[in-house]
Motif scaffolding. Structure first.
Motif, PDB file in Angstrom:
ATOM      1  N   ALA A  61       0.818  -1.211   0.000  1.00 11.69           N
ATOM      2  CA  ALA A  61       0.000   0.000   0.000  1.00 11.69           C
ATOM      3  C   ALA A  61       0.849   1.257   0.000  1.00 11.69           C
ATOM      4  CB  ALA A  61      -0.934  -0.009   1.199  1.00 11.69           C
ATOM      5  N   SER A  62       2.091   1.163   0.510  1.00 11.47           N
ATOM      6  CA  SER A  62       2.928   2.358   0.619  1.00 11.47           C
ATOM      7  C   SER A  62       4.069   2.397  -0.399  1.00 11.47           C
ATOM      8  CB  SER A  62       3.509   2.442   2.028  1.00 11.47           C
ATOM      9  OG  SER A  62       4.364   1.353   2.258  1.00 11.47           O
ATOM     10  N   LEU A  63       4.083   1.485  -1.352  1.00 11.44           N
ATOM     11  CA  LEU A  63       5.176   1.445  -2.320  1.00 11.44           C
ATOM     12  C   LEU A  63       5.077   2.567  -3.347  1.00 11.44           C
ATOM     13  CD1 LEU A  63       5.616  -2.336  -3.160  1.00 11.44           C
ATOM     14  CD2 LEU A  63       7.178  -0.868  -1.918  1.00 11.44           C
ATOM     15  N   ASP A  64       6.206   3.136  -3.633  1.00  8.44           N
ATOM     16  CA  ASP A  64       6.333   4.139  -4.682  1.00  8.44           C
ATOM     17  C   ASP A  64       6.834   3.422  -5.930  1.00  8.44           C
ATOM     18  OD1 ASP A  64       6.990   6.221  -6.354  1.00  8.44           O
ATOM     19  OD2 ASP A  64       8.623   6.969  -5.095  1.00  8.44           O
ATOM     20  N   PRO A  65       6.098   3.447  -7.041  1.00  5.46           N
ATOM     21  CA  PRO A  65       6.533   2.715  -8.239  1.00  5.46           C
ATOM     22  C   PRO A  65       7.945   3.048  -8.677  1.00  5.46           C
ATOM     23  CG  PRO A  65       4.319   3.548  -8.549  1.00  5.46           C
ATOM     24  CD  PRO A  65       4.837   4.125  -7.251  1.00  5.46           C
ATOM     25  N   ASP A  66       8.395   4.289  -8.461  1.00  4.35           N
ATOM     26  CA  ASP A  66       9.759   4.657  -8.841  1.00  4.35           C
ATOM     27  C   ASP A  66      10.802   3.942  -7.993  1.00  4.35           C
ATOM     28  OD1 ASP A  66       8.903   6.324 -10.856  1.00  4.35           O
ATOM     29  OD2 ASP A  66       8.818   8.075  -9.538  1.00  4.35           O
ATOM     30  N   SER A  67      10.411   3.446  -6.826  1.00  5.70           N
ATOM     31  CA  SER A  67      11.374   2.771  -5.956  1.00  5.70           C
ATOM     32  C   SER A  67      11.499   1.285  -6.255  1.00  5.70           C
ATOM     33  CB  SER A  67      10.994   2.983  -4.489  1.00  5.70           C
ATOM     34  OG  SER A  67       9.825   2.253  -4.176  1.00  5.70           O
ATOM     35  N   TRP A  68      10.607   0.705  -7.055  1.00  3.64           N
ATOM     36  CA  TRP A  68      10.717  -0.729  -7.322  1.00  3.64           C
ATOM     37  C   TRP A  68      10.913  -1.066  -8.792  1.00  3.64           C
ATOM     38  CZ3 TRP A  68       6.641  -2.290 -10.312  1.00  3.64           C
ATOM     39  CH2 TRP A  68       5.430  -1.640 -10.154  1.00  3.64           C
ATOM     40  N   VAL A  69      11.055  -0.084  -9.642  1.00  2.27           N
ATOM     41  CA  VAL A  69      11.369  -0.352 -11.036  1.00  2.27           C
ATOM     42  C   VAL A  69      12.871  -0.582 -11.122  1.00  2.27           C
ATOM     43  CG1 VAL A  69      11.394   0.602 -13.360  1.00  2.27           C
ATOM     44  CG2 VAL A  69       9.451   1.031 -11.875  1.00  2.27           C
ATOM     45  N   TRP A  70      13.259  -1.785 -11.550  1.00  3.29           N
ATOM     46  CA  TRP A  70      14.678  -2.126 -11.598  1.00  3.29           C
ATOM     47  C   TRP A  70      15.336  -1.509 -12.821  1.00  3.29           C
ATOM     48  CZ3 TRP A  70      15.510  -7.853  -9.859  1.00  3.29           C
ATOM     49  CH2 TRP A  70      15.085  -7.975  -8.532  1.00  3.29           C
ATOM     50  N   LEU A  71      16.533  -1.007 -12.615  1.00  8.82           N
ATOM     51  CA  LEU A  71      17.302  -0.394 -13.689  1.00  8.82           C
ATOM     52  C   LEU A  71      18.296  -1.398 -14.257  1.00  8.82           C
ATOM     53  CD1 LEU A  71      18.096   2.977 -11.876  1.00  8.82           C
ATOM     54  CD2 LEU A  71      16.298   2.543 -13.564  1.00  8.82           C
ATOM     55  N   ARG A 104      10.299 -11.226  17.209  1.00  9.25           N
ATOM     56  CA  ARG A 104      10.278 -10.944  15.768  1.00  9.25           C
ATOM     57  C   ARG A 104       8.861 -10.693  15.264  1.00  9.25           C
ATOM     58  NH1 ARG A 104      13.842 -11.598  11.672  1.00  9.25           N
ATOM     59  NH2 ARG A 104      12.336 -12.570  10.312  1.00  9.25           N
ATOM     60  N   SER A 105       7.885 -11.283  15.911  1.00 12.89           N
ATOM     61  CA  SER A 105       6.500 -11.055  15.489  1.00 12.89           C
ATOM     62  C   SER A 105       6.021  -9.655  15.847  1.00 12.89           C
ATOM     63  CB  SER A 105       5.577 -12.098  16.120  1.00 12.89           C
ATOM     64  OG  SER A 105       5.632 -12.011  17.537  1.00 12.89           O
ATOM     65  N   ALA A 106       6.749  -8.974  16.730  1.00 11.97           N
ATOM     66  CA  ALA A 106       6.363  -7.625  17.152  1.00 11.97           C
ATOM     67  C   ALA A 106       7.123  -6.544  16.388  1.00 11.97           C
ATOM     68  CB  ALA A 106       6.590  -7.454  18.651  1.00 11.97           C
ATOM     69  N   LEU A 107       8.408  -6.792  16.100  1.00  4.93           N
ATOM     70  CA  LEU A 107       9.234  -5.814  15.395  1.00  4.93           C
ATOM     71  C   LEU A 107      10.411  -6.537  14.778  1.00  4.93           C
ATOM     72  CD1 LEU A 107       9.631  -2.699  14.884  1.00  4.93           C
ATOM     73  CD2 LEU A 107      11.175  -2.746  16.863  1.00  4.93           C
ATOM     74  N   ARG A 108      10.664  -6.250  13.512  1.00  2.00           N
ATOM     75  CA  ARG A 108      11.808  -6.885  12.860  1.00  2.00           C
ATOM     76  C   ARG A 108      12.352  -6.014  11.742  1.00  2.00           C
ATOM     77  NH1 ARG A 108       8.615 -11.910  10.461  1.00  2.00           N
ATOM     78  NH2 ARG A 108       6.789 -10.739   9.898  1.00  2.00           N
ATOM     79  N   ALA A 109      13.625  -6.251  11.459  1.00  2.00           N
ATOM     80  CA  ALA A 109      14.313  -5.565  10.373  1.00  2.00           C
ATOM     81  C   ALA A 109      14.217  -6.425   9.121  1.00  2.00           C
ATOM     82  CB  ALA A 109      15.773  -5.339  10.746  1.00  2.00           C
ATOM     83  N   ILE A 110      13.973  -5.766   7.984  1.00  2.00           N
ATOM     84  CA  ILE A 110      13.849  -6.459   6.708  1.00  2.00           C
ATOM     85  C   ILE A 110      14.806  -5.824   5.714  1.00  2.00           C
ATOM     86  CG2 ILE A 110      12.303  -6.950   4.773  1.00  2.00           C
ATOM     87  CD1 ILE A 110       9.989  -6.887   6.727  1.00  2.00           C
ATOM     88  N   ALA A 111      15.555  -6.666   5.023  1.00  2.00           N
ATOM     89  CA  ALA A 111      16.501  -6.197   4.012  1.00  2.00           C
ATOM     90  C   ALA A 111      15.771  -5.766   2.749  1.00  2.00           C
ATOM     91  CB  ALA A 111      17.490  -7.308   3.683  1.00  2.00           C
ATOM     92  N   ASP A 112      16.297  -4.718   2.124  1.00  2.00           N
ATOM     93  CA  ASP A 112      15.722  -4.191   0.891  1.00  2.00           C
ATOM     94  C   ASP A 112      16.822  -3.439   0.162  1.00  2.00           C
ATOM     95  OD1 ASP A 112      13.882  -3.499  -1.055  1.00  2.00           O
ATOM     96  OD2 ASP A 112      12.594  -2.342   0.273  1.00  2.00           O
ATOM     97  N   THR A 113      16.496  -2.879  -0.991  1.00  2.00           N
ATOM     98  CA  THR A 113      17.421  -2.001  -1.706  1.00  2.00           C
ATOM     99  C   THR A 113      16.659  -0.766  -2.169  1.00  2.00           C
ATOM    100  OG1 THR A 113      17.010  -3.010  -3.869  1.00  2.00           O
ATOM    101  CG2 THR A 113      18.841  -3.904  -2.581  1.00  2.00           C
ATOM    102  N   ASP A 114      17.411   0.294  -2.431  1.00  2.00           N
ATOM    103  CA  ASP A 114      16.785   1.478  -3.010  1.00  2.00           C
ATOM    104  C   ASP A 114      16.833   1.359  -4.536  1.00  2.00           C
ATOM    105  OD1 ASP A 114      19.383   2.187  -3.784  1.00  2.00           O
ATOM    106  OD2 ASP A 114      19.575   3.734  -2.255  1.00  2.00           O
ATOM    107  N   ALA A 115      16.342   2.358  -5.225  1.00  2.00           N
ATOM    108  CA  ALA A 115      16.250   2.310  -6.690  1.00  2.00           C
ATOM    109  C   ALA A 115      17.608   2.191  -7.365  1.00  2.00           C
ATOM    110  CB  ALA A 115      15.523   3.550  -7.200  1.00  2.00           C
ATOM    111  N   GLN A 116      18.678   2.632  -6.691  1.00  2.00           N
ATOM    112  CA  GLN A 116      20.015   2.547  -7.265  1.00  2.00           C
ATOM    113  C   GLN A 116      20.779   1.306  -6.811  1.00  2.00           C
ATOM    114  OE1 GLN A 116      18.909   5.528  -5.668  1.00  2.00           O
ATOM    115  NE2 GLN A 116      18.165   6.134  -7.675  1.00  2.00           N
ATOM    116  N   GLY A 117      20.119   0.413  -6.074  1.00  2.00           N
ATOM    117  CA  GLY A 117      20.746  -0.820  -5.614  1.00  2.00           C
ATOM    118  C   GLY A 117      21.452  -0.712  -4.286  1.00  2.00           C
TER     119      GLY A 117
END
Length: 97
Positions: free
Chosen positions: A13-23, A53-66
Motif C-alpha cells: 500500500a505504501s510502495l512508490d513505483p519509482d522505488s521498485w522499477v529495476w534499472l 520478531r513477530s512484534a518488530l523486525r528488520a527487513i533487508a531491501d534495496t533502493d532504486a540505485q541498488g
C-alpha cells in the motif's frame, strides 16, 4: 526473499513505483546482501533485548540505485518496546528525552 510475506499487504500500500522499477546494469543483489547482514544483526540485537520478531523486525531491501536499505516493520507493541529501549539507552548515555 526473507520470509516476511505477512507484511506484504501493508508494504504494498505504501510502495512508490519509482522505488521498485529495476534499472538495467544495477547490482541489486549486492545491495540486498549487505542490507541482509545488517538486518540479521539488528534482529539479533532486538532478540537479545527481548523484542519478539513477530512484534518488530528488520527487513533487508534495496533502493532504486541498488543501495542497501533496512526497514523496520512491526506492530504497536514492538514499536513501544523499541521506544522503551531507546529511552533506556538515552538515559544510560546521560541524555533525556
Amino acid at each position: 526473499m526473507d520470509g516476511d510475506d505477512d507484511f506484504g499487504a501493508e508494504l504494498a500500500a505504501s510502495l512508490d513505483p519509482d522505488s521498485w522499477v529495476w534499472l538495467p546494469g544495477v547490482d541489486y543483489a549486492a545491495g540486498w546482501r549487505a542490507a541482509r547482514r545488517t538486518a540479521d544483526e539488528l534482529n539479533g540485537l532486538l532478540g537479545l533485548c527481548g523484542v519478539e520478531r513477530s512484534a518488530l523486525r528488520a527487513i533487508a531491501d534495496t533502493d532504486a540505485q541498488g543501495g542497501p536499505v533496512v526497514r523496520l516493520v512491526g506492530i504497536a507493541e514492538g514499536w513501544m518496546s523499541l521506544d522503551e529501549l531507546l529511552c533506556l539507552a538515552a538515559h544510560a548515555r546521560g541524555k533525556s528525552a
